[in-house]
Design a protein around this motif. Structure first.
Motif, PDB file in Angstrom:
ATOM      1  N   SER A 130       0.848  -1.170  -0.002  1.00  0.00           N
ATOM      2  CA  SER A 130       0.164   0.047   0.195  1.00  0.00           C
ATOM      3  C   SER A 130       0.968   1.203  -0.152  1.00  0.00           C
ATOM      4  CB  SER A 130      -0.806   0.080   1.199  1.00  0.00           C
ATOM      5  OG  SER A 130      -1.719   1.136   1.354  1.00  0.00           O
ATOM      6  N   VAL A 131       1.028   1.755  -1.124  1.00  0.00           N
ATOM      7  CA  VAL A 131       2.103   2.922  -1.439  1.00  0.00           C
ATOM      8  C   VAL A 131       1.299   4.279  -1.489  1.00  0.00           C
ATOM      9  CG1 VAL A 131       3.802   3.812  -3.144  1.00  0.00           C
ATOM     10  CG2 VAL A 131       3.568   1.125  -2.490  1.00  0.00           C
ATOM     11  N   ILE A 132       1.838   5.445  -0.910  1.00  0.00           N
ATOM     12  CA  ILE A 132       1.540   6.835  -1.150  1.00  0.00           C
ATOM     13  C   ILE A 132       2.677   7.643  -1.681  1.00  0.00           C
ATOM     14  CG2 ILE A 132       1.753   7.582   1.293  1.00  0.00           C
ATOM     15  CD1 ILE A 132      -0.885   8.962   0.682  1.00  0.00           C
ATOM     16  N   LEU A 133       2.426   8.518  -2.530  1.00  0.00           N
ATOM     17  CA  LEU A 133       3.504   9.370  -3.072  1.00  0.00           C
ATOM     18  C   LEU A 133       3.437  10.765  -2.372  1.00  0.00           C
ATOM     19  CD1 LEU A 133       3.665   8.335  -6.815  1.00  0.00           C
ATOM     20  CD2 LEU A 133       5.338   7.648  -4.823  1.00  0.00           C
ATOM     21  N   GLY A 134       4.629  11.578  -2.297  1.00  0.00           N
ATOM     22  CA  GLY A 134       4.608  12.783  -2.024  1.00  0.00           C
ATOM     23  C   GLY A 134       5.436  13.561  -2.658  1.00  0.00           C
ATOM     24  N   SER A 135       4.787  14.613  -3.378  1.00  0.00           N
ATOM     25  CA  SER A 135       5.664  15.457  -4.598  1.00  0.00           C
ATOM     26  C   SER A 135       6.314  16.727  -3.674  1.00  0.00           C
ATOM     27  CB  SER A 135       4.666  15.522  -5.607  1.00  0.00           C
ATOM     28  OG  SER A 135       5.577  16.433  -6.453  1.00  0.00           O
ATOM     29  N   ALA A 136       7.136  16.478  -3.048  1.00  0.00           N
ATOM     30  CA  ALA A 136       7.772  17.579  -2.202  1.00  0.00           C
ATOM     31  C   ALA A 136       8.871  18.558  -3.140  1.00  0.00           C
ATOM     32  CB  ALA A 136       8.620  17.089  -0.939  1.00  0.00           C
ATOM     33  N   GLU A 145       4.171  16.994 -12.417  1.00  0.00           N
ATOM     34  CA  GLU A 145       3.447  16.386 -13.641  1.00  0.00           C
ATOM     35  C   GLU A 145       4.001  14.848 -13.799  1.00  0.00           C
ATOM     36  OE1 GLU A 145       4.035  19.342 -16.478  1.00  0.00           O
ATOM     37  OE2 GLU A 145       2.589  20.770 -15.585  1.00  0.00           O
ATOM     38  N   GLN A 146       5.282  14.873 -13.799  1.00  0.00           N
ATOM     39  CA  GLN A 146       5.965  13.569 -13.960  1.00  0.00           C
ATOM     40  C   GLN A 146       5.607  12.690 -12.970  1.00  0.00           C
ATOM     41  OE1 GLN A 146      10.080  14.242 -14.178  1.00  0.00           O
ATOM     42  NE2 GLN A 146      10.645  12.215 -14.744  1.00  0.00           N
ATOM     43  N   LEU A 147       5.458  12.975 -11.820  1.00  0.00           N
ATOM     44  CA  LEU A 147       5.257  11.937 -10.716  1.00  0.00           C
ATOM     45  C   LEU A 147       3.838  11.623 -10.491  1.00  0.00           C
ATOM     46  CD1 LEU A 147       6.883  10.397  -8.506  1.00  0.00           C
ATOM     47  CD2 LEU A 147       6.003  12.410  -6.867  1.00  0.00           C
ATOM     48  N   GLU A 148       2.847  12.478 -11.308  1.00  0.00           N
ATOM     49  CA  GLU A 148       1.393  12.483 -11.417  1.00  0.00           C
ATOM     50  C   GLU A 148       1.184  11.222 -12.278  1.00  0.00           C
ATOM     51  OE1 GLU A 148      -0.339  15.953 -12.254  1.00  0.00           O
ATOM     52  OE2 GLU A 148      -1.120  16.460 -10.426  1.00  0.00           O
ATOM     53  N   VAL A 149       2.061  11.318 -13.450  1.00  0.00           N
ATOM     54  CA  VAL A 149       1.891  10.194 -14.433  1.00  0.00           C
ATOM     55  C   VAL A 149       2.173   8.839 -13.967  1.00  0.00           C
ATOM     56  CG1 VAL A 149       3.053   9.160 -16.496  1.00  0.00           C
ATOM     57  CG2 VAL A 149       2.343  11.608 -16.424  1.00  0.00           C
ATOM     58  N   TRP A 150       3.144   8.782 -12.988  1.00  0.00           N
ATOM     59  CA  TRP A 150       3.455   7.451 -12.409  1.00  0.00           C
ATOM     60  C   TRP A 150       2.513   6.979 -11.496  1.00  0.00           C
ATOM     61  CZ3 TRP A 150       6.641   3.972 -13.957  1.00  0.00           C
ATOM     62  CH2 TRP A 150       7.779   4.118 -14.832  1.00  0.00           C
ATOM     63  N   ALA A 151       1.996   7.932 -10.740  1.00  0.00           N
ATOM     64  CA  ALA A 151       0.904   7.855  -9.673  1.00  0.00           C
ATOM     65  C   ALA A 151      -0.215   7.122 -10.285  1.00  0.00           C
ATOM     66  CB  ALA A 151       0.914   9.020  -8.910  1.00  0.00           C
ATOM     67  N   GLN A 152      -0.901   7.774 -11.604  1.00  0.00           N
ATOM     68  CA  GLN A 152      -1.872   7.202 -12.275  1.00  0.00           C
ATOM     69  C   GLN A 152      -1.348   5.692 -12.650  1.00  0.00           C
ATOM     70  OE1 GLN A 152      -2.341  10.065 -15.301  1.00  0.00           O
ATOM     71  NE2 GLN A 152      -2.922  11.558 -13.759  1.00  0.00           N
ATOM     72  N   ARG A 153      -0.129   5.550 -13.132  1.00  0.00           N
ATOM     73  CA  ARG A 153       0.248   4.367 -13.694  1.00  0.00           C
ATOM     74  C   ARG A 153       0.314   3.229 -12.477  1.00  0.00           C
ATOM     75  NH1 ARG A 153       5.595   4.250 -17.304  1.00  0.00           N
ATOM     76  NH2 ARG A 153       4.446   5.768 -18.347  1.00  0.00           N
ATOM     77  N   ALA A 154       0.346   3.530 -11.442  1.00  0.00           N
ATOM     78  CA  ALA A 154       0.528   2.667 -10.382  1.00  0.00           C
ATOM     79  C   ALA A 154      -0.635   2.779  -9.401  1.00  0.00           C
ATOM     80  CB  ALA A 154       1.833   3.041  -9.317  1.00  0.00           C
ATOM     81  N   GLU A 155      -1.532   3.518  -9.756  1.00  0.00           N
ATOM     82  CA  GLU A 155      -2.858   3.651  -9.132  1.00  0.00           C
ATOM     83  C   GLU A 155      -2.683   3.819  -7.714  1.00  0.00           C
ATOM     84  OE1 GLU A 155      -4.921   0.076 -10.325  1.00  0.00           O
ATOM     85  OE2 GLU A 155      -5.507   0.760 -12.307  1.00  0.00           O
ATOM     86  N   VAL A 156      -1.868   4.847  -7.423  1.00  0.00           N
ATOM     87  CA  VAL A 156      -1.669   5.280  -5.924  1.00  0.00           C
ATOM     88  C   VAL A 156      -2.042   6.816  -5.925  1.00  0.00           C
ATOM     89  CG1 VAL A 156       0.008   3.342  -5.846  1.00  0.00           C
ATOM     90  CG2 VAL A 156       0.963   5.682  -6.263  1.00  0.00           C
ATOM     91  N   GLU A 157      -2.333   7.319  -4.533  1.00  0.00           N
ATOM     92  CA  GLU A 157      -2.457   8.419  -4.363  1.00  0.00           C
ATOM     93  C   GLU A 157      -1.186   9.165  -4.356  1.00  0.00           C
ATOM     94  OE1 GLU A 157      -4.544  11.052  -0.745  1.00  0.00           O
ATOM     95  OE2 GLU A 157      -4.685   9.012  -0.654  1.00  0.00           O
ATOM     96  N   MET A 158      -1.201  10.641  -4.598  1.00  0.00           N
ATOM     97  CA  MET A 158      -0.240  11.399  -4.446  1.00  0.00           C
ATOM     98  C   MET A 158      -0.700  12.768  -3.996  1.00  0.00           C
ATOM     99  SD  MET A 158       2.312  12.768  -7.474  1.00  0.00           S
ATOM    100  CE  MET A 158       1.751  14.437  -7.847  1.00  0.00           C
ATOM    101  N   THR A 181      -5.197   6.499   5.233  1.00  0.00           N
ATOM    102  CA  THR A 181      -5.354   5.125   4.414  1.00  0.00           C
ATOM    103  C   THR A 181      -4.815   4.160   4.492  1.00  0.00           C
ATOM    104  OG1 THR A 181      -3.467   6.027   2.969  1.00  0.00           O
ATOM    105  CG2 THR A 181      -5.566   7.186   2.541  1.00  0.00           C
ATOM    106  N   GLY A 182      -3.828   4.008   5.687  1.00  0.00           N
ATOM    107  CA  GLY A 182      -3.334   2.827   6.117  1.00  0.00           C
ATOM    108  C   GLY A 182      -1.987   2.377   5.125  1.00  0.00           C
ATOM    109  N   ALA A 183      -1.309   3.301   4.584  1.00  0.00           N
ATOM    110  CA  ALA A 183      -0.267   2.996   3.602  1.00  0.00           C
ATOM    111  C   ALA A 183       0.936   2.571   4.418  1.00  0.00           C
ATOM    112  CB  ALA A 183      -0.132   4.339   2.738  1.00  0.00           C
ATOM    113  N   ASP A 184       1.674   1.558   3.996  1.00  0.00           N
ATOM    114  CA  ASP A 184       3.002   1.123   4.573  1.00  0.00           C
ATOM    115  C   ASP A 184       4.178   1.473   3.952  1.00  0.00           C
ATOM    116  OD1 ASP A 184       2.811  -0.506   2.602  1.00  0.00           O
ATOM    117  OD2 ASP A 184       2.749  -2.409   3.512  1.00  0.00           O
TER     118      ASP A 184
END
Length: 308
Positions: A130-136, A145-158, A181-184
């Motif tokens: 269970s992954v979550i991304l932070g674009s700092a 924008e680049q990380l958003e593309v990967w977040a969509q591809r991985a279907e994870v929240e950013m 969300t319980g992301a680990d």
């Protein structure tokens, strides 16, 4: 093509230069004398392995050669692969493969940091994490924008904020969402920092401090370095480690470089494990680091060939 073959292909320029130097060393004759050890150490240094790692490799080979009574240079060099593999720092498995972690990715611009974060997010999500991304990295719009593309591809929240927002606040919000969300596994992309800029490094220290205080999960700092930069990459790693006390390395752009030995130089000198290496742009070109495979790809089989 298997991943070892991709590593081997990626390190071909490094290996060709290395093997050429080693063959010249073997041409000096089979005698293992002081000249042989000095030339071997010089050859390792010229391969961007770095003076500390080269000295450690030669010292350990000397001990083994004495203990085994080896008097032929080709016999000594047959042990080189194993000795190179053993010189890499060990550890780092819990960072991306443990039960839970917050990982901040740091480095200068242009190392492939954002892409690396995205690839890891996809890989770990596919593995059931269970992954979550932070674009700092709020200073470079393209990074978000680049990380958003990967977040969509991985279907994870950013989690992100508007351009120019405080990176520490993005990290704080990311950690709050992870708990909700319980992301680990929390992966945070930070802005590229020039290791020579005191102001930028101080700001990064602030980000790290906020994350360490807020997170309930273990926090790790991973430096992403570009292998093509050679000794400049080593200097970057020294400065980042001095400022932040790093936990591990990811080495990118090993494909096509003649400076692949820098991976060993940084890992050994700073005692930092390498957790991933990148040998191309594809999603499958970022893989777990294996020191034995890397050593084989770096050195080749010149010692065996020399005896045939």
């Amino acid at each position: 093509m298997g991943f070892f073959d991709r590593i081997s292909e990626g390190l071909s320029r490094t290996r060709e230069r290395f093997v050429e130097s080693m063959n010249l060393l073997l041409d000096l004759g089979p005698v293992v004398d002081e000249d042989f050890w000095e030339e071997l150490e010089a050859t390792l240094i010229m391969a961007d392995i770095g003076a500390p790692a080269a000295a450690a490799i030669v010292e350990n080979l000397r001990e083994q050669a004495t203990r085994k009574g080896l008097e032929n240079s080709a016999q000594v060099l047959e042990m080189l692969n194993g000795q190179i593999a053993d010189t890499f720092a060990e550890g780092g498995r819990d960072i991306l493969d443990g039960e839970g972690a917050v990982v901040l990715f740091v480095g200068i611009n242009g190392t492939g940091k954002t892409t690396t974060v995205g690839k890891i997010a996809k890989e770990k999500t596919d593995q059931g994490r269970s992954v979550i991304l932070g674009s700092a990295d709020t200073f470079r719009a393209a990074a978000i924008e680049q990380l958003e593309v990967w977040a969509q591809r991985a279907e994870v929240e950013m989690v992100t904020r508007e351009r120019g927002a405080d990176p520490a606040s993005v990290c704080f919000e990311t950690l709050e969402r992870a708990e909700a969300t319980g992301a680990d596994l929390v992966l945070i992309d930070t802005a590229g920092r020039l290791h020579t800029s005191d102001d930028l490094m101080r700001e990064l220290k602030k980000v790290v401090s906020v994350v360490r205080k807020r997170s309930k999960l273990p926090v790790y700092l991973v430096l992403v370095i570009d292998a093509t930069t050679g000794q400049n990459g080593l200097q970057q790693a020294r400065e980042f480690n001095k400022a932040l006390d790093l936990d591990a390395l990811i080495v990118t752009k090993l494909d096509g470089t003649a400076k692949g030995g820098i991976a060993l130089a940084v890992s050994h000198e700073l005692n930092l494990p390498i957790v991933k290496i990148g040998v191309g742009e594809g999603i499958d070109d970022l893989r777990d680091f294996d020191s034995s495979d890397f050593a084989r790809a770096l050195v080749g089989d010149f010692a065996q060939e020399a005896q045939e």
